[in-house]
Design a protein around this motif. Structure first.
Motif, short mmCIF file in Angstrom:
data_model
loop_
_atom_site.label_atom_id
_atom_site.label_comp_id
_atom_site.label_asym_id
_atom_site.label_seq_id
_atom_site.Cartn_x
_atom_site.Cartn_y
_atom_site.Cartn_z
N SER A 33 7.54 -34.58 33.51
CA SER A 33 7.07 -33.53 35.06
C SER A 33 6.79 -34.73 35.35
CB SER A 33 6.47 -32.20 35.04
OG SER A 33 7.05 -31.68 34.54
N LYS A 40 4.98 -31.38 42.80
CA LYS A 40 5.84 -31.94 41.62
C LYS A 40 7.25 -32.17 42.34
CE LYS A 40 7.59 -29.84 37.83
NZ LYS A 40 8.20 -28.31 36.53
N SER A 42 10.77 -32.74 41.99
CA SER A 42 12.39 -32.90 41.30
C SER A 42 13.35 -34.62 40.72
CB SER A 42 13.20 -32.37 41.79
OG SER A 42 13.75 -32.60 43.31
N TRP A 43 13.86 -34.80 39.95
CA TRP A 43 14.95 -35.93 39.18
C TRP A 43 15.29 -36.46 40.89
CZ3 TRP A 43 14.76 -38.17 35.81
CH2 TRP A 43 13.77 -37.59 34.01
N LYS A 44 15.96 -35.34 41.28
CA LYS A 44 16.12 -35.84 42.30
C LYS A 44 15.14 -36.84 44.03
CE LYS A 44 20.23 -33.24 43.03
NZ LYS A 44 21.67 -32.43 44.21
N GLN A 45 14.02 -36.41 43.97
CA GLN A 45 12.90 -36.98 44.34
C GLN A 45 12.97 -38.04 43.89
OE1 GLN A 45 10.74 -33.41 44.61
NE2 GLN A 45 11.00 -33.28 46.86
#
Length: 153
Positions: A33, A40, A42-45
């Motif tokens: 994470s 938190k 995300s993977w895109k961010q």
């Protein structure tokens, strides 16, 4: 008018330093994470953030490719485990499935650990680049005209 421009410039420099925050990574049940302060990501961010630094992006892309290689060898490992169980159930020779199982496990784990290492290096390079972004600083100064603030390039 000069006071307004200086005040806006000073405020802009102070707030620009607040936008770029370090990224931290914590292990979780489903992988890692990523957080920026308490938010938190995300993977895109995180993928978009890593594109801001060339050194970080190189490690990040390498990590993604190695993780894909690890997943491919993980799937091959799963297939060799089924092959082994099938051969053992039918009383056939199990040497080849065992060698395949061990080989794919070793290669897959090498890819996985290399991906983790490159991911860590990408985050460290990104965090390292944050301190070097600004080349314009406001410093206190004093001279024969008095005390004040000066822009240091």
């Amino acid at each position: 008018m000069k006071k307004i421009v200086v005040t806006l410039l000073f405020f802009g420099m102070c707030t620009s330093g607040l936008l770029a925050q370090e990224i931290t990574s914590f292990p979780s049940f489903w992988g890692e994470s990523f957080y920026q302060d308490k938010e938190k990501l995300s993977w895109k961010q995180i993928d978009a953030i890593m594109k801001e630094s060339q050194a970080a992006q190189a490690h990040w892309q390498k990590s993604k490719k190695q993780l894909l290689g690890g997943m491919i060898f993980g799937a091959a490992n799963f297939g060799s485990a089924i092959w082994y169980l099938s051969a053992e159930d039918n009383d056939k020779d199990t040497v080849a499935p065992l060698i395949t199982f061990g080989g794919t496990a070793i290669i897959g784990s090498i890819f996985y650990w290399s991906a983790l290492k490159n991911k860590k290096m990408a985050i460290l390079n990104y965090n390292d680049s944050l301190g070097k972004e600004t080349s314009l600083y406001v410093v206190p100064t004093s001279n024969e005209n008095g005390i004040g603030l000066a822009l240091k390039f």
